[in-house]
Design an enzyme around this catalytic site. Structure first.
Site, mmCIF file in Angstrom:
data_model
loop_
_atom_site.group_PDB
_atom_site.id
_atom_site.type_symbol
_atom_site.label_atom_id
_atom_site.label_comp_id
_atom_site.label_asym_id
_atom_site.label_seq_id
_atom_site.Cartn_x
_atom_site.Cartn_y
_atom_site.Cartn_z
ATOM 1 N N HIS A 44 7.348 6.626 13.412
ATOM 2 C CA HIS A 44 8.731 6.714 12.964
ATOM 3 C C HIS A 44 9.336 8.096 13.242
ATOM 4 C CE1 HIS A 44 7.494 3.038 11.079
ATOM 5 N NE2 HIS A 44 8.720 2.811 10.684
ATOM 6 N N ASP A 173 4.258 6.057 0.391
ATOM 7 C CA ASP A 173 5.198 5.417 1.313
ATOM 8 C C ASP A 173 4.467 4.246 1.937
ATOM 9 O OD1 ASP A 173 6.974 4.661 3.280
ATOM 10 O OD2 ASP A 173 6.853 6.531 4.418
ATOM 11 N N MET A 174 4.857 3.025 1.564
ATOM 12 C CA MET A 174 4.076 1.883 2.021
ATOM 13 C C MET A 174 4.954 0.724 2.462
ATOM 14 S SD MET A 174 2.571 0.464 -1.579
ATOM 15 C CE MET A 174 3.329 -0.975 -2.297
ATOM 16 N N TRP A 225 -0.760 -12.923 -0.772
ATOM 17 C CA TRP A 225 0.423 -13.492 -1.419
ATOM 18 C C TRP A 225 1.170 -12.450 -2.259
ATOM 19 C CZ3 TRP A 225 -4.618 -15.040 -2.102
ATOM 20 C CH2 TRP A 225 -5.245 -14.623 -3.275
ATOM 21 N N LYS A 226 0.462 -11.411 -2.716
ATOM 22 C CA LYS A 226 1.115 -10.402 -3.549
ATOM 23 C C LYS A 226 2.119 -9.587 -2.733
ATOM 24 C CE LYS A 226 -2.848 -9.986 -6.656
ATOM 25 N NZ LYS A 226 -3.883 -9.076 -7.221
ATOM 26 N N GLY A 306 -0.188 11.294 -0.524
ATOM 27 C CA GLY A 306 0.534 12.474 -0.057
ATOM 28 C C GLY A 306 -0.351 13.668 0.209
#
Length: 343
Positions: A44, A173-174, A225-226, A306
């Site tokens: 990114h 950050d996920m 599924w979560k 982090g």
């Protein structure tokens, strides 16, 4: 191949100016792209420059677009991003959440009609650098199958939480998938496999081969599924609170990657809750407790979210930022440079 921070930032800045951005906005966006690569989020950072420049040139990103206030309700504000640069819109809106939190303890600012914010973690770091707890997320176009399906119908909606802790903040950050598409790209470019299976191949079998997953676009939701359910609810809340598009609407909008997406930014002033003493003691105890955990491999280390980013940042500032040579050459051409210098 490694490139020094300032050289990368200047090259990206020139590429954005040549694409049609003002010098001020190009500088701000180039800094975030460079910081993302410097922190190890190469997918990114530099890797997104060519696509972003293309979106500016084609008008999918309105380089002159600015967020405008739609309404205010105490500690809540809603903004329309006017399809402006996602990085600048997101920075502005997180700053508004922080300002609101300064006054009220908690601030919530929403953003609709905006564009790709690049690395979501940037806005978590933005909050903690000012001493605030930050939470933010965005929805996206359909790019992940809902659990039990083979076609994409939900967004891979990045979610960020950040807690200030001096020079060692906690920042999560996920994506909602086991691996983002950016991570698949970087891993494929490196000729490597994923540490764990991250999606399905043509035969519907879980695989650690990033190229096969990119081909089928059947990335694996985190937690099965979560992750699928979490993504759906993030999408609904982002849309309903901002008054903007949900994933289905972004698909219909068809304005490029995340074109017209909706975002939420929340900030909390910890000084107005438990106070600095309580916060410092709690973080110290929690981090020491975490670091005392026994690693599964001898000599290994346990990190909080982090912590490794800070180590990567330090290394890349000292040694230069690793780049894919092909990607670096593409961006250099966009900037009007060659490997020997300016064209």
């Amino acid at each position: 191949m490694r490139i020094q921070f300032n050289e990368m930032k200047e090259t990206i800045r020139l590429a954005f100016i040549k694409a049609g951005m003002s010098e001020v906005k190009a500088e701000a966006c180039a800094r975030i792209h460079t910081e993302s690569s410097c922190d190890g989020v190469y997918s990114h950072g530099l890797n997104r420059v060519s696509k972003f420049a293309e979106y500016i040139r084609t008008g999918l990103v309105n380089s002159e677009g600015e967020p405008i206030l739609i309404q205010q309700m105490g500690s809540i504000e809603n903004y329309d991003g006017n399809m402006g640069p996602g990085i600048l819109n997101a920075q502005f809106t997180m700053d508004r959440a922080i300002d609101l939190a300064s006054a009220h303890g908690m601030g919530l600012a929403t953003l609709k009609n905006t564009t790709h914010w690049m690395r979501g973690g940037s806005y978590g770091w933005q909050a903690v650098q000012k001493g605030f707890i930050g939470i933010c997320w965005t929805n996206t176009e359909s790019c992940m199958p809902a659990w039990g399906s083979i076609s994409s119908s939900v967004g891979n909606n990045p979610f960020v939480m950040a807690v200030p802790n001096g020079d060692s903040p906690l920042v999560l950050d996920m994506a909602m998938s086991q691996y983002s598409y950016g991570k698949l790209e970087v891993t494929r470019q490196a000729g490597a496999t994923l540490p764990y299976p991250g999606g399905y191949d043509k035969e519907g079998i879980l695989t650690d081969n990033p190229g096969e997953i990119e081909e089928t676009r059947r990335i694996l939701p985190m937690g099965y599924w979560k992750g699928s359910g979490f993504s759906i609810l993030l999408d609904m809340v982002a849309s309903l609170l901002s008054g903007g598009l949900a994933t289905a609407g972004i698909d219909a909008n068809n304005a490029g990657n995340c074109g017209g997406c909706s975002q939420i930014f929340m900030a909390f002033d910890p000084e107005k809750f438990g106070g600095s003493g309580f916060m410092e003691a709690t973080l110290k105890q929690s981090i020491e407790h975490l670091h005392s955990a026994i690693p599964e491999t001898e000599g290994g280390s346990i990190y909080y979210p982090g912590e490794r980013t800070i180590l990567t940042r330090k290394e890349n500032r000292e040694l230069g930022i690793p780049v894919n040579e092909k990607v670096w050459n593409e961006v250099s051409v966009l900037a009007g440079k060659s490997r020997e210098g300016v064209l």
